[in-house]
Design a protein around this motif. Structure first.
Motif, PDB file in Angstrom:
ATOM      1  N   LYS A  47       1.285  -1.269  -0.178  1.00  0.00           N
ATOM      2  CA  LYS A  47       0.007  -0.155   0.056  1.00  0.00           C
ATOM      3  C   LYS A  47       0.743   1.348  -0.408  1.00  0.00           C
ATOM      4  O   LYS A  47       1.890   1.791   0.054  1.00  0.00           O
ATOM      5  CB  LYS A  47      -0.922  -0.195   0.820  1.00  0.00           C
ATOM      6  N   GLU A  48       0.563   1.923  -0.799  1.00  0.00           N
ATOM      7  CA  GLU A  48       1.289   3.300  -0.964  1.00  0.00           C
ATOM      8  C   GLU A  48       0.540   5.178  -0.629  1.00  0.00           C
ATOM      9  O   GLU A  48      -0.471   4.843  -1.246  1.00  0.00           O
ATOM     10  CB  GLU A  48       1.821   3.932  -1.986  1.00  0.00           C
ATOM     11  N   PRO A  49       0.409   5.616   0.164  1.00  0.00           N
ATOM     12  CA  PRO A  49       1.576   5.328   1.371  1.00  0.00           C
ATOM     13  C   PRO A  49       1.625   4.280   1.966  1.00  0.00           C
ATOM     14  O   PRO A  49       0.259   3.847   2.619  1.00  0.00           O
ATOM     15  CB  PRO A  49       1.823   7.076   1.867  1.00  0.00           C
ATOM     16  N   ASP A  50       2.414   3.985   2.974  1.00  0.00           N
ATOM     17  CA  ASP A  50       2.924   3.012   3.577  1.00  0.00           C
ATOM     18  C   ASP A  50       1.956   2.623   5.120  1.00  0.00           C
ATOM     19  O   ASP A  50       1.669   3.947   5.400  1.00  0.00           O
ATOM     20  CB  ASP A  50       3.822   2.066   3.819  1.00  0.00           C
ATOM     21  N   ARG A 480       4.968  -8.824  -1.716  1.00  0.00           N
ATOM     22  CA  ARG A 480       4.625  -7.488  -2.379  1.00  0.00           C
ATOM     23  C   ARG A 480       5.468  -7.938  -3.558  1.00  0.00           C
ATOM     24  O   ARG A 480       5.393  -7.560  -4.865  1.00  0.00           O
ATOM     25  CB  ARG A 480       5.996  -6.807  -1.705  1.00  0.00           C
ATOM     26  N   ARG A 490      -3.228  -4.105  -6.692  1.00  0.00           N
ATOM     27  CA  ARG A 490      -3.109  -3.051  -5.645  1.00  0.00           C
ATOM     28  C   ARG A 490      -3.939  -3.139  -4.556  1.00  0.00           C
ATOM     29  O   ARG A 490      -5.380  -2.750  -5.205  1.00  0.00           O
ATOM     30  CB  ARG A 490      -2.263  -1.923  -6.570  1.00  0.00           C
TER      31      ARG A 490
END
Length: 629
Positions: A47-50, A480, A490
């Protein structure tokens, strides 16, 4: 009888105050909701942001970076928070819960383990979790009786030390409870019905010295029943059946394939044997077999799948009602109509069995069924249930109607579990089902929150932490790799979906379930990846997809992933620790719900919750007790 209905923190003067406080906290604290079901460890690197920077406040992260994970665990669960009372003034729960009687002559401390004090918001959160978690302290009331109740070597056969501790203490507890019921009411317990008896360790102890109780062991798996019977023989509670055969004649008939001269159970008929066999024992249907115990106690095994609280099918098969359990067996014809048997007992109370339903770590909804049996069956006079495996509990309410502060993406598995609307599921009580907060009705915990509730963070050792933190790191990092190679999608952006992902899958579709691997697979990340992929390529549905996507994955590629994310292992360990620590409140609310259900029933005279085991030996140590009017 318990002196208080719930084992509460001293801050709470009564149960009602605690119920209002814990339900308000659980349904309104955004951080708690994220840590208990709102995030999943497999999304940690995808995930982004983490997740670490998204979920936790920046001041927490800065302070965590100064300490080892062992120090953080000590602060969460073991450190005396009173030493931080002078860090700075606060009007929150934390400051209100601390003692004000400190020694003013001592110098005010400003450091903890060589670094500045923890942030006030972190201390307040820790205090709030601690005070809303039910007290798990096991208090032995009578050491003399504990020693007297030590299991004999024969009865403890097959038990590990943890099981011996559980059975010794719970058998004593149940025996004392039944004695107190007999003293304080006109009803005397005649039989103990063990829900999900398994190998029947508890029932065997209750039927033996010094208790000699009559036990009905209800179990759905024939293998468990057969195994329990063998243990009864090893424990010398019953004798092994002796079969006398003419061995020469028996072998001859077997070789010749002549089965006409043998009875259905393999005994040789006296007319064809040179040495006649003993009379064949009277056989009962498999689901109502039993073993006798001397001096008045006894065990009867009932093969039955428990699907609700209605025990009429079990009650109709109880042998020896009104006499000792070791009396004559009832015939099959007498058991054909359990309805007739039950109605006969209802019309003649003197013949009716007085039952207490018990369970030692029954999984999922089995505790719900046991508690409901007190309401649905006139013969059941009390229940005493210790639950476990909250992840197997179904959900009574549907999915929430508005977006919760969660950072999880949708999935098939949790969509199914949250939409099951099982009337037997959680919550049991109307208090939780109708509790309103911020426009939402009902208290809900998804499967991830319930799974975290069966952790035992207070028992974690340094070796344990290193082992399972490494396993979580490997699994999250493998996710990942799956993402980079197109095997998963994602996660969606925050706020676009209120669903939650199952373990192993962050996008739509079925989850990637790896399951258990050989111990050697955890020696290194390369070994883990190779072991997991070797298992996944054998899948009948997606095996070829895994094989084609990882053909060019080299050991150097795997090492580069490990090196790139190595500094994130500590962050993942901190997040997992906070999730397990916070989930102590989840377990407390699940147990509270069962107590509230009993309190809502007009037929229940008294009900309470208390610890019956030492948490260090058995962390699922809270028993729910209900006694009928």
């Amino acid at each position: 009888m318990a002196t208080r209905p719930l084992p509460l923190h001293p801050d709470f003067a009564d149960a009602e105050t605690y119920v209002d406080s814990v339900l308000t906290f659980a349904t309104s604290c955004e951080l708690f909701q994220r840590l208990c079901g709102g995030v999943h460890i497999l999304d940690f690197f995808t995930k982004e942001p983490d997740l670490y920077s998204t979920v936790l406040p920046s001041e927490w992260r800065s302070w965590f970076s100064l300490h080892q994970i062992s120090d953080i665990l000590d602060l969460l669960m073991r450190e005396d928070l009173q030493q931080f009372e002078n860090v700075r003034p606060s009007k929150g729960d934390f400051a209100a819960g601390l003692s004000t009687s400190s020694d003013q002559s001592n110098e005010m401390k400003t450091e903890w383990r060589g670094h500045p004090f923890p942030p006030q918001s972190l201390l307040e959160y820790i205090w709030t979790i601690r005070k809303h978690s039910l007290d798990r302290t096991f208090r032995v009331k009578d050491m003399n009786k504990i020693k007297k109740a030590t299991l004999s070597r024969n009865v403890s056969v097959g038990m590990k030390p943890k099981k011996i501790h559980e059975v010794e203490n719970f058998a004593k507890y149940i025996d004392n409870l039944s004695s107190e019921i007999a003293l304080t009411s006109s009803q005397s317990i005649t039989h103990f019905v063990d829900f999900g008896s398994g190998q029947n360790y508890l029932g065997r102890a209750l039927a033996s010295s010094p208790y000699y109780h009559s036990v009905i062991a209800v179990e759905s798996k024939v293998l468990n029943i057969d195994g329990a019977k063998q243990m009864d023989i090893l424990a010398k509670l019953t004798e092994k059946e002796v079969i006398m055969r003419n061995k020469k004649e028996y072998r001859t008939q077997t070789l010749q394939g002549n089965r006409d001269t043998r009875s259905f159970d393999g005994h040789i008929n006296s007319s064809s044997a040179k040495i006649s066999s003993l009379p064949a024992p009277r056989l009962l249907p498999r689901q109502i077999s039993r073993c006798a115990v001397v001096d008045g106690g006894g065990i009867q095994y009932v093969e039955h799948m428990i699907q609700d609280g209605d025990l009429s099918a079990v009650i109709g098969q109880i042998q020896g009602v009104g006499t000792e359990l070791r009396g004559d067996s009832v015939s099959s014809s007498e058991l054909k109509s359990s309805t007739h048997a039950v109605s006969k007992w209802v019309n003649n109370p003197s013949l009716s069995p007085q039952l207490m339903v018990i369970s030692l770590h029954s999984c999922g909804n089995l505790v719900h069924h046991g508690i409901r049996s007190l309401i649905l069956n006139p013969c059941v006079k009390a229940v005493s249930m210790v639950g476990c495996c909250y992840n197997l509990v179904t959900e009574r309410l549907g999915p929430p109607t508005h977006k919760l502060p969660r950072l999880r993406s949708s999935s098939l598995r949790l969509d199914r579990t949250s939409s099951s609307c099982d009337p037997q599921g959680f919550p049991m009580s109307e208090r939780l089902a109708k509790f309103k907060s911020d426009g939402e009705e009902g208290v809900r915990f998804n499967i991830t929150a319930r799974m975290m509730a069966v952790q035992a963070p207070r028992n974690w050792t340094a070796t344990d932490c290193d082992s399972f933190f490494t396993r979580h790191f490997y699994r999250a990092l493998l996710q990942r790799i799956f993402l980079d190679r197109g095997l998963v999608e994602r996660p969606v952006e925050e706020g676009l979906d209120v669903g939650v992902s199952p373990r192993g899958w962050t996008g739509p579709g079925e989850p990637i379930l790896i399951g258990s691997l050989r111990r050697s697979c955890y020696d290194s990340f390369i070994a883990y990846v190779r072991g997991a992929l070797a298992k996944l390529v054998d899948e009948s549905v997606r095996g070829q997809q895994f094989a084609s996507c990882i053909d060019d994955l080299t050991d150097d590629d795997i090492l580069r992933y490990e090196a790139k994310y190595a500094n994130k292992k500590k962050e993942l360990s901190i997040a997992w620790s906070l999730m397990a620590f916070s989930a102590e409140v989840v377990e407390s609310i699940i147990v509270l719900d069962r107590w509230l259900f009993l309190r809502e029933q007009a037929q229940v005279k008294d009900c309470w919750v208390e610890a019956v085991f030492d948490y260090k030996q058995s962390p699922r140590n809270l028993v729910v007790v209900g006694i009928k009017n």
